[in-house]
Structure formats: structure tokens, C-alpha cells
Design a protein around this motif. Structure first.
Motif, PDB file in Angstrom:
ATOM      1  N   VAL B 211       0.851  -1.185   0.000  1.00  0.00           N
ATOM      2  CA  VAL B 211       0.000   0.000   0.000  1.00  0.00           C
ATOM      3  C   VAL B 211       0.891   1.241   0.000  1.00  0.00           C
ATOM      4  O   VAL B 211       1.907   1.289   0.671  1.00  0.00           O
ATOM      5  CB  VAL B 211      -0.902   0.013   1.253  1.00  0.00           C
ATOM      6  CG1 VAL B 211      -1.810   1.231   1.226  1.00  0.00           C
ATOM      7  CG2 VAL B 211      -1.694  -1.271   1.313  1.00  0.00           C
ATOM      8  N   GLY B 212       0.501   2.251  -0.741  1.00  0.00           N
ATOM      9  CA  GLY B 212       1.272   3.502  -0.779  1.00  0.00           C
ATOM     10  C   GLY B 212       2.645   3.296  -1.361  1.00  0.00           C
ATOM     11  O   GLY B 212       3.620   3.852  -0.881  1.00  0.00           O
ATOM     12  N   SER B 213       2.694   2.429  -2.386  1.00  0.00           N
ATOM     13  CA  SER B 213       4.009   2.051  -2.886  1.00  0.00           C
ATOM     14  C   SER B 213       4.702   3.175  -3.640  1.00  0.00           C
ATOM     15  O   SER B 213       5.917   3.220  -3.703  1.00  0.00           O
ATOM     16  CB  SER B 213       3.885   0.831  -3.800  1.00  0.00           C
ATOM     17  OG  SER B 213       3.044   1.174  -4.870  1.00  0.00           O
ATOM     18  N   SER B 214       3.918   4.096  -4.203  1.00  0.00           N
ATOM     19  CA  SER B 214       4.585   5.147  -4.954  1.00  0.00           C
ATOM     20  C   SER B 214       4.864   6.338  -4.044  1.00  0.00           C
ATOM     21  O   SER B 214       3.960   6.970  -3.527  1.00  0.00           O
ATOM     22  CB  SER B 214       3.702   5.577  -6.123  1.00  0.00           C
ATOM     23  OG  SER B 214       2.481   6.065  -5.631  1.00  0.00           O
ATOM     24  N   GLY B 215       6.143   6.606  -3.816  1.00  0.00           N
ATOM     25  CA  GLY B 215       6.500   7.752  -2.992  1.00  0.00           C
ATOM     26  C   GLY B 215       6.502   9.005  -3.832  1.00  0.00           C
ATOM     27  O   GLY B 215       6.484   8.960  -5.049  1.00  0.00           O
ATOM     28  N   SER B 216       6.518  10.145  -3.180  1.00  0.00           N
ATOM     29  CA  SER B 216       6.696  11.373  -3.946  1.00  0.00           C
ATOM     30  C   SER B 216       7.898  12.121  -3.395  1.00  0.00           C
ATOM     31  O   SER B 216       8.160  12.138  -2.193  1.00  0.00           O
ATOM     32  CB  SER B 216       5.440  12.228  -3.869  1.00  0.00           C
ATOM     33  OG  SER B 216       5.115  12.475  -2.530  1.00  0.00           O
ATOM     34  N   PHE B 217       8.629  12.696  -4.313  1.00  0.00           N
ATOM     35  CA  PHE B 217       9.914  13.284  -3.944  1.00  0.00           C
ATOM     36  C   PHE B 217       9.958  14.778  -4.251  1.00  0.00           C
ATOM     37  O   PHE B 217      10.821  15.244  -4.963  1.00  0.00           O
ATOM     38  CB  PHE B 217      11.057  12.580  -4.685  1.00  0.00           C
ATOM     39  CG  PHE B 217      11.262  11.173  -4.232  1.00  0.00           C
ATOM     40  CD1 PHE B 217      12.135  10.912  -3.184  1.00  0.00           C
ATOM     41  CD2 PHE B 217      10.589  10.121  -4.832  1.00  0.00           C
ATOM     42  CE1 PHE B 217      12.329   9.613  -2.756  1.00  0.00           C
ATOM     43  CE2 PHE B 217      10.788   8.828  -4.401  1.00  0.00           C
ATOM     44  CZ  PHE B 217      11.655   8.568  -3.365  1.00  0.00           C
ATOM     45  N   GLY B 218       8.993  15.522  -3.754  1.00  0.00           N
ATOM     46  CA  GLY B 218       9.022  16.971  -3.975  1.00  0.00           C
ATOM     47  C   GLY B 218       9.902  17.628  -2.929  1.00  0.00           C
ATOM     48  O   GLY B 218       9.676  17.494  -1.725  1.00  0.00           O
ATOM     49  N   ALA B 219      10.951  18.318  -3.364  1.00  0.00           N
ATOM     50  CA  ALA B 219      11.946  18.814  -2.416  1.00  0.00           C
ATOM     51  C   ALA B 219      11.601  20.184  -1.840  1.00  0.00           C
ATOM     52  O   ALA B 219      12.265  20.663  -0.941  1.00  0.00           O
ATOM     53  CB  ALA B 219      13.314  18.882  -3.094  1.00  0.00           C
ATOM     54  N   ILE B 220      10.563  20.805  -2.379  1.00  0.00           N
ATOM     55  CA  ILE B 220      10.247  22.172  -1.930  1.00  0.00           C
ATOM     56  C   ILE B 220      10.033  22.274  -0.412  1.00  0.00           C
ATOM     57  O   ILE B 220      10.611  23.158   0.224  1.00  0.00           O
ATOM     58  CB  ILE B 220       9.010  22.711  -2.688  1.00  0.00           C
ATOM     59  CG1 ILE B 220       9.321  22.854  -4.171  1.00  0.00           C
ATOM     60  CG2 ILE B 220       8.532  24.024  -2.083  1.00  0.00           C
ATOM     61  CD1 ILE B 220       9.824  24.197  -4.587  1.00  0.00           C
ATOM     62  N   PRO B 221       9.239  21.383   0.188  1.00  0.00           N
ATOM     63  CA  PRO B 221       9.033  21.519   1.640  1.00  0.00           C
ATOM     64  C   PRO B 221      10.347  21.464   2.421  1.00  0.00           C
ATOM     65  O   PRO B 221      10.506  22.170   3.410  1.00  0.00           O
ATOM     66  CB  PRO B 221       8.156  20.318   1.986  1.00  0.00           C
ATOM     67  CG  PRO B 221       7.530  19.910   0.725  1.00  0.00           C
ATOM     68  CD  PRO B 221       8.473  20.257  -0.367  1.00  0.00           C
ATOM     69  N   LEU B 222      11.262  20.648   1.942  1.00  0.00           N
ATOM     70  CA  LEU B 222      12.535  20.541   2.653  1.00  0.00           C
ATOM     71  C   LEU B 222      13.298  21.843   2.584  1.00  0.00           C
ATOM     72  O   LEU B 222      13.858  22.321   3.569  1.00  0.00           O
ATOM     73  CB  LEU B 222      13.387  19.425   2.053  1.00  0.00           C
ATOM     74  CG  LEU B 222      12.723  18.067   1.950  1.00  0.00           C
ATOM     75  CD1 LEU B 222      13.750  17.027   1.523  1.00  0.00           C
ATOM     76  CD2 LEU B 222      12.117  17.681   3.281  1.00  0.00           C
ATOM     77  N   PHE B 223      13.311  22.428   1.369  1.00  0.00           N
ATOM     78  CA  PHE B 223      14.098  23.651   1.232  1.00  0.00           C
ATOM     79  C   PHE B 223      13.437  24.827   1.940  1.00  0.00           C
ATOM     80  O   PHE B 223      14.123  25.664   2.514  1.00  0.00           O
ATOM     81  CB  PHE B 223      14.347  23.956  -0.257  1.00  0.00           C
ATOM     82  CG  PHE B 223      15.441  23.098  -0.808  1.00  0.00           C
ATOM     83  CD1 PHE B 223      16.769  23.458  -0.631  1.00  0.00           C
ATOM     84  CD2 PHE B 223      15.158  21.899  -1.446  1.00  0.00           C
ATOM     85  CE1 PHE B 223      17.788  22.650  -1.108  1.00  0.00           C
ATOM     86  CE2 PHE B 223      16.170  21.094  -1.912  1.00  0.00           C
ATOM     87  CZ  PHE B 223      17.474  21.462  -1.742  1.00  0.00           C
ATOM     88  N   THR B 224      12.108  24.860   1.936  1.00  0.00           N
ATOM     89  CA  THR B 224      11.479  25.930   2.712  1.00  0.00           C
ATOM     90  C   THR B 224      11.770  25.725   4.195  1.00  0.00           C
ATOM     91  O   THR B 224      12.003  26.691   4.922  1.00  0.00           O
ATOM     92  CB  THR B 224       9.960  25.994   2.497  1.00  0.00           C
ATOM     93  OG1 THR B 224       9.438  24.680   2.616  1.00  0.00           O
ATOM     94  CG2 THR B 224       9.608  26.567   1.147  1.00  0.00           C
ATOM     95  N   GLY B 225      11.756  24.476   4.628  1.00  0.00           N
ATOM     96  CA  GLY B 225      12.089  24.206   6.035  1.00  0.00           C
ATOM     97  C   GLY B 225      13.481  24.697   6.363  1.00  0.00           C
ATOM     98  O   GLY B 225      13.702  25.375   7.369  1.00  0.00           O
ATOM     99  N   THR B 226      14.430  24.352   5.499  1.00  0.00           N
ATOM    100  CA  THR B 226      15.808  24.809   5.708  1.00  0.00           C
ATOM    101  C   THR B 226      15.864  26.326   5.755  1.00  0.00           C
ATOM    102  O   THR B 226      16.470  26.917   6.649  1.00  0.00           O
ATOM    103  CB  THR B 226      16.694  24.301   4.552  1.00  0.00           C
ATOM    104  OG1 THR B 226      16.667  22.884   4.563  1.00  0.00           O
ATOM    105  CG2 THR B 226      18.121  24.774   4.723  1.00  0.00           C
ATOM    106  N   LEU B 227      15.198  26.957   4.792  1.00  0.00           N
ATOM    107  CA  LEU B 227      15.213  28.422   4.732  1.00  0.00           C
ATOM    108  C   LEU B 227      14.611  29.032   5.990  1.00  0.00           C
ATOM    109  O   LEU B 227      15.146  29.983   6.554  1.00  0.00           O
ATOM    110  CB  LEU B 227      14.428  28.906   3.510  1.00  0.00           C
ATOM    111  CG  LEU B 227      15.197  28.886   2.198  1.00  0.00           C
ATOM    112  CD1 LEU B 227      14.323  29.439   1.086  1.00  0.00           C
ATOM    113  CD2 LEU B 227      16.468  29.719   2.332  1.00  0.00           C
ATOM    114  N   LEU B 228      13.493  28.452   6.413  1.00  0.00           N
ATOM    115  CA  LEU B 228      12.791  28.980   7.580  1.00  0.00           C
ATOM    116  C   LEU B 228      13.700  28.952   8.802  1.00  0.00           C
ATOM    117  O   LEU B 228      13.874  29.951   9.516  1.00  0.00           O
ATOM    118  CB  LEU B 228      11.527  28.154   7.825  1.00  0.00           C
ATOM    119  CG  LEU B 228      10.629  28.616   8.948  1.00  0.00           C
ATOM    120  CD1 LEU B 228      10.114  30.001   8.644  1.00  0.00           C
ATOM    121  CD2 LEU B 228       9.465  27.654   9.113  1.00  0.00           C
ATOM    122  N   ILE B 229      14.292  27.777   9.027  1.00  0.00           N
ATOM    123  CA  ILE B 229      15.136  27.637  10.215  1.00  0.00           C
ATOM    124  C   ILE B 229      16.364  28.531  10.109  1.00  0.00           C
ATOM    125  O   ILE B 229      16.777  29.182  11.073  1.00  0.00           O
ATOM    126  CB  ILE B 229      15.522  26.155  10.410  1.00  0.00           C
ATOM    127  CG1 ILE B 229      14.280  25.387  10.818  1.00  0.00           C
ATOM    128  CG2 ILE B 229      16.613  26.018  11.456  1.00  0.00           C
ATOM    129  CD1 ILE B 229      14.508  23.956  11.136  1.00  0.00           C
TER     130      ILE B 229
END
Lengths: 264, 451
Positions: B211-229
Motif C-alpha cells: 500500500v502507498g508504494s509510490s512515494g513522492s519526492f518533492g523537495a520544496i518543503p525541505l528547502f522551505t524548512g531549511t530556509l525557515l530555520i
């Protein structure tokens, strides 16, 4: 004791700066010993003497630049227009705004030529309109004999000028705050002979409006630009008098030895 | 052994040169250089040879044991062959282990060990002989007129060149490996899905029917997180660091400065893990209770808590460097300003800071790259949830944290999940590189204007 007499002799009552028994200490080392020296208004006084004799230290006492050095302590009294500048009520910043200073090495700020000259007037808020400021800058540069050379380069950095121009820029910067006194600490020591000649000419013109005290290593320079000369040696004031007298017929042997180049 | 030989040849050659001196012959180079010249020959070439031997040792051993594999092993397939080979190689000097393992007969064991030891002996003797021969040859070249100094110089120049090349090549190698792995990643996940995707949940199926075998790899949340911190951290570190630098360099007495600066620098020496649990256990709950007090819902693991602590961590980067550049501003400039009747604060604002600006900018950018690369504090204090948000009170995650979580686990190495780590790493590298280049451009432009 006779020194004091001499002092009083020469200065009539037109002394602007009166120094009495000025001692200066760097930590425990005494650099100046009981200096009694009066400096006349609207004339050029040169301080000469071998390196390390305390003439620069004395100069820096007059605008209290020695305050910047932590270990330095000044005793005695220095009065400008009868006001004791070491009195606790004196505002050092205000005092310095009445005294211009030119340093050994040209030290223009890392700003444009215009901003260098406008620095002081802007700081003291005496000039409110841009036009007035422009005029002030132009006039100061003109009086420093620099206007014709830099009028098209006002926005260039001050550091891009030649050494002699930089030093005249520093003089213009000092003039711009309308001081009554200008102190010059070996202003030509980093300059070539032509630039030096220009500065000397300038000093000669400026003496009509300013009281100038200049420290110099060049006896010829002292002879050329100053009306009175004071000779320092090992932290003591040996002799002071009219420049002509100091160079022609000094009272002290040490002075004679120094001005004739046999010594120091 | 070759070190001893090198030293020995050094002494002998120096002695010979000294002998010339004693005979009052006009020696061209100092005796030390004669010694160095000979010993460099006696030491360096054999040394590089040893390194070469060690590099190819594995290949050689592989070659050595291959004929001893039994047919039974070979028939079992490549994995079994690898295993047996490795066993033989690892136990190549231990006769009992070899025999007991049963992979190899006793006679074969003996001959294998003999071959191995022979080759060791041969290479050892070869190195020693080479060293002696080289020192002898170079020793013969020594004479009164021999220009040993210049030759030693050129040898040393060559050595330094080699070392700098190693450093540069290593860097290039790392970047290349990043790029190749990233390319592999993009063959599985689309480039735009990665760079502009707004959803991050890096799962790949272990079984087809999961179940849920297809992951998604959108990097935007990570980079906004990095930017925010990073933004939170810089809003703490920039003012605090800059003002303490101004105090240290302009106002503090030398004694105070000597005392305060090292203490401030200790902040940089605290392990980030310590900051991490400080953030997670102290600052995080504190921020939450503060938030609750004024009626805000704050996650225990919040970007704010991590950013605050990270800001404190990078204060010394800002303050120490800025202090250095401000102290380096010529005293004559400060005196010039003071003599014009400027107060100390006016001098700092109008002369010292403009003059020191290139240094201050690079200090700030260094702090930013430090903050971007920081992992431990964020792992512990900001959580793992990849939320796309600009709210510093919620839990976020950063690029570095995700790289850690991607690689910690038992996924096979060529799955999209693991490869994503390389792609993230490359992007992070590109960003910090861009930042540094940007800083350099600013600094250079500023210098041109004012120097």
C-alpha cells in the motif's frame, strides 16, 4: 625657570592655547615633562625635535586624542580661549569639532571625495540643505586647493586620489567643520617634494583664518611655514621662540645642535 | 625501514658535505641540502612504491587466490565465489583456518601461503634495494660544485604540487560521485517532480503489492524548512553577533576583550548534539509554553526552537570574524573620524562598519552556510514532518535531516529513496556554492569601489 620667562616673553596676550605644566604618562612611563607652551592665534607654530621626543603626544593633548589610548594619562592644564579643556564638564566630542586634525598618513575614509568632506558638517548637523552642503564642500575643497583637481571626480572614492591629493582632501575635511585650530601631525612625511610644496603653500594661506600647530621632522619646513617654533627633546620643551630666532640664534646649545643638523 | 635508510643517507651525505667544508673547499650548497637531496631520493620513490603496492594489493590477492578455488565453489555462482575468495584473502596468513574451512586442501593451502609470503618478501626486498640504489646513485652525484639546494627545492615543489592535486582531485571526485548518483535518481524520478514538487514522502515499495508504494519526492518543503530555520537562526545570530563584535572591537578594554572573546568562541566548540538536546528538552518546551500562554498552538518540535538554538550556535561565527575585520580597520581611520568630532557610535556606524563591510558580509554568509548544513539540532528539535509552511511555530524538516533519514535504514542502495539523498546533497551543495560565489561577488564589488 628661565624657560617659563621666555614663554611669557614671547607670547604677548594673543595666546589662544595656553599649556601649563603638562605631564603625560603612558602607563608608568612619563612621556612629557612639565610642558609650558603658549600658542598664538592665527599663526603657525611648528613643533620640532628628534623622533620620540613627545611632540606628537603634545599635539594630541590639544584635541584630547590621547583619551583614545587607554593607558595614557594627561596632567596639568591646557586652556583654549581661557577654557580648561581637561575640565570634567568639557564635552570631548564638541571640543574636537572645534579643532581640525591632519594626520601623518593621509587617511581618507572609504567614501567618495564629496562624502569625505561632507562627513564633519553632516555629523554636526549644522547644515540642513543639500545646496548649502554642496557649497560647503566646494568651499572647503577650494580652500584646500583641491577643487579644480577633483570637481569632476566628487563621487569617486577618496582613496583613488594621489597621496598629495589625499592629504589635501584630509585638510579640506578638517576645514569643513569650521575649526578655529588645525593640528597637523607631520602632514608631509608620506608625500613627495612637489606635493609637500603644495601643502606648505596651503598652510601659509590658511594661517590667516586658522591657528595652526604643525609637527614636522623637516627643519626647512618649519623654517618655511611657521612663525614660531618650539623645540622638544626627550619629553621636555627645550626652547620656544620666533622661528627666525630659533634657527638663527637659539639660546640653547641643544637647539642649535639640532637645527644645524649636528644632532638628533 | 625506508625511513631509517632515508635518515642514514641524510647523515652520510651531510657528513661528506661537511668534509668538503672542513677542507675549506667552496661548497656551493649548505651541507643540510646535500643530506636532504640524497635522503629524499632514498625515501620518496620507495615510499610512493609502497603506496602503489598497497593500492594494488587487493587486486593481486584476488589474482593469487583465483586458481585455488575448487570446482564445487565455482559451480555455486558468483556470490559464493566472492565469499570464498574473501575468506581466503582474509585468512591468507593463517594455515589452520584455511585447512579447517574446507574450501581448500592442505597442499593447496601450503602453496598459497608460500606464494603469498614469497611475494611479500620480494616486494619488501625490492623496495629496500631500490632505496639503497637510489641513495647510492644520488650520493655519487654529490660534489663540491653540486647545486643540491636548487634540486631539493624543485623536488619539494613537486611534492607540494602532488599534495595540492590530491586535495583538489578528492573534491572533484566527491562532486562527480554526487552528480552520477543524482543522475541515476533522476532516471527514476522526474527532475521537475523533484525540484518543484511540493509533497515529500519518500517511500518506495519493497513488495509490488504494497500500500502507498509510490512515494513522492518533492523537495520544496525541505528547502522551505531549511530556509525557515536558517532565517530564524540568522535573525538571532546577526544582531547578537554583530553587536557583540562591535563591543569587543570598539568599546571593550583589551583585558575585557581577551577575556570575553575566547568565552564566546567556546560556543562554537560545543558539540551540536549538545545543542540538539538543549533545543529539544529546554527551548522547545519553553517556546511551546510561551506560545500557549499567549494563546498560540505550538508544536513541541518547532522551527522556532531549532532556529533559536542554531542562532546561538552560530553567534561566534558572526562575532569572531566581524570582530577580527573591525579590529583590522586602520586606527588612522578611527582617529580621523574622532578628530572631526564624531562620537564613538557615529564612528562605528559611518566609518568602521563601511570599511569592514566585505568582511562582515562574508562572516554572515559563512554563518548562513553553517546554518544550512546543520543537521543535529534540527533532527532533535524541529521534527521530521515535511510540512510546507512559513509558520515558525510548526514542525518542519530540513534537507540535511532528510538525507540522514533516507540513508539510515535497510533499503537497498539503488532504490529511489537512497538515491534521493544524493540529489538533495547535490542541490544543497549547489545552493551553498551559489551563496559563496554571491558573497565573493559582493565583496569584490565593494572592494573595487573603495580601494
Amino acid at each position: 625657570m628661565d624657560k617659563e620667562l621666555e614663554n611669557n616673553n614671547i607670547i604677548e596676550n594673543k595666546a589662544l592655547i595656553e599649556c601649563k605644566n603638562v605631564d603625560v604618562f603612558y602607563a608608568n612611563q612619563q612621556a612629557l615633562f612639565g610642558i609650558n607652551l603658549n600658542i598664538g592665534e592665527k599663526e603657525v607654530t611648528s613643533l620640532i625635535g628628534p623622533s620620540g621626543c613627545g611632540k606628537s603626544t603634545f599635539l594630541r593633548c590639544i584635541n584630547r586624542m590621547n583619551d583614545v589610548i587607554d593607558i595614557c594619562r594627561v596632567e596639568g592644564s591646557i586652556k583654549i580661549s581661557n577654557e580648561d579643556i581637561y575640565h570634567p564638564d568639557i564635552d570631548v566630542v564638541e571640543l574636537r569639532s572645534r579643532i581640525g586634525m591632519v594626520f601623518q598618513k593621509p587617511n581618507p575614509f572609504p567614501k567618495s571625495v564629496y562624502d569625505n568632506v561632507a562627513y564633519g558638517p553632516k555629523l554636526h548637523g549644522r547644515i540642513l540643505h543639500k545646496d548649502d552642503l554642496d557649497e560647503k564642500v566646494e568651499k572647503s575643497l577650494e580652500r584646500a586647493g583641491l577643487w579644480s583637481e577633483v570637481k569632476d571626480r566628487l563621487s569617486e572614492p577618496g582613496t583613488s586620489l594621489s597621496g598629495g591629493q589625499q592629504q589635501r582632501l584630509c585638510i579640506a575635511r578638517a576645514i569643513a567643520i569650521d575649526p578655529s585650530i588645525i593640528l597637523m601631525d607631520e602632514p608631509c612625511s608620506a608625500l613627495d617634494p612637489i606635493a609637500t610644496a603644495k601643502i606648505e603653500e596651503l598652510i601659509d594661506e590658511l594661517k590667516d583664518n586658522f591657528t595652526i600647530t604643525i609637527v614636522t621632522h623637516s627643519m626647512q619646513q618649519a623654517a618655511r611655514v611657521s612663525q614660531r617654533t618650539a623645540f622638544f627633546h626627550l619629553g621636555k620643551l627645550i626652547e620656544v621662540g620666533d622661528t627666525e630666532k630659533i634657527f638663527r640664534s637659539p639660546d640653547h646649545e641643544q637647539t642649535e645642535a639640532y637645527v644645524t643638523g649636528r644632532y638628533g | 625501514m625506508i625511513i631509517v635508510l632515508g635518515l642514514l643517507s641524510f647523515t652520510i651525505a651531510k657528513q661528506r658535505a661537511l668534509l668538503y667544508l672542513q677542507n675549506n673547499e667552496p661548497l656551493r650548497s649548505m651541507p643540510v641540502y646535500h643530506g636532504l637531496y640524497v635522503s629524499l631520493w632514498a625515501f620518496l620513490i620507495p615510499f610512493f612504491l609502497i603506496i602503489l603496492f598497497l593500492t594494488f594489493k587487493a587486486n593481486y590477492l584476488n589474482y593469487l587466490v583465483t586458481p585455488y578455488l575448487s570446482e564445487e565453489t565455482i559451480s555455486l555462482g558468483s556470490e559464493e565465489i566472492m565469499y570464498v575468495k574473501n575468506f581466503l584473502i582474509n585468512n591468507i596468513s593463517n594455515l589452520n583456518n584455511l585447512i579447517n574451512s574446507g574450501f581448500i586442501s592442505e597442499a593447496d593451502s601450503n602453496s598459497l601461503i608460500e606464494k603469498y609470503q614469497n611475494s611479500r618478501l620480494i616486494s619488501f626486498i625490492f623496495v629496500i634495494v631500490l632505496s639503497i640504489v637510489l641513495s647510492f646513485v644520488s650520493y655519487r652525484k654529490l660534489s663540491v660544485r653540486f647545486d643540491a639546494r636548487r634540486r631539493v627545492e624543485s623536488i619539494l615543489k613537486f611534492i607540494f604540487f602532488i599534495f595540492s592535486t590530491i586535495a583538489v582531485l578528492t573534491t572533484i571526485g566527491i562532486i562527480l560521485s554526487l552528480i552520477f548518483e543524482t543522475l541515476r535518481f533522476f532516471s527514476q524520478v522526474g527532475f521537475f517532480d523533484f525540484v518543484f514538487g511540493t509533497h515529500w514522502s519518500p517511500q518506495t515499495a519493497i513488495r509490488e503489492d504494497q500500500v502507498g508504494s509510490s512515494g513522492s519526492f518533492g523537495a520544496i518543503p525541505l528547502f522551505t524548512g531549511t530556509l525557515l530555520i536558517t532565517a530564524v537562526a540568522m535573525s538571532i545570530a546577526a544582531p547578537l553577533g554583530l553587536y557583540s563584535a562591535i563591543f569587543l572591537s570598539q568599546y571593550a578594554k583589551p583585558k575585557t576583550r581577551d577575556f570575553l572573546k575566547p568565552i564566546l568562541e567556546i560556543l562554537a566548540g560545543i558539540p551540536t548534539v549538545v545543542y540538539g538536546f538543549f533545543a529539544a528538552l529546554t527551548v522547545g518546551p519553553f517556546v511551546r509554553s510561551c506560545g500557549e500562554y499567549i494563546g498560540l498552538t505550538v508544536a513541541t518540535e518547532s522551527a522556532l526552537a531549532a532556529g533559536l538554538v542554531m542562532g546561538i550556535m552560530i553567534i561566534p561565527y558572526v562575532s569572531s570574524l566581524s570582530d577580527d575585520v573591525m579590529t583590522a580597520v586602520p586606527l588612522s581611520l578611527r582617529d580621523g573620524s574622532l578628530a572631526l568630532g564624531a562620537t564613538q557610535a557615529e564612528t562605528v556606524k559611518k566609518v568602521i562598519i563601511p570599511a569592514a563591510l566585505p568582511g562582515i558580509v562574508s562572516a554572515l554568509l559563512l554563518a548562513i552556510s553553517r546554518a544550512i548544513g546543520e543537521t543535529m539540532i534540527v533532527v532533535m528539535a524541529a521534527g521530521l514532518a515535511a510540512n510546507l509552511t512559513a509558520n515558525p511555530l510548526s514542525a518542519v524538516t530540513t534537507v540535511t535531516v532528510q538525507i540522514v533519514t533516507l540513508l539510515v535504514g535497510d533499503q537497498e542502495f539503488d532504490s529511489a529513496k537512497t538515491l534521493a539523498a544524493f540529489a538533495l546533497g547535490l542541490m544543497l551543495f549547489v545552493i551553498t556554492l551559489a551563496l559563496n560565489v554571491f558573497a565573493m561577488i559582493i565583496v569584490r564589488r565593494y572592494r573595487e569601489r573603495y580601494e
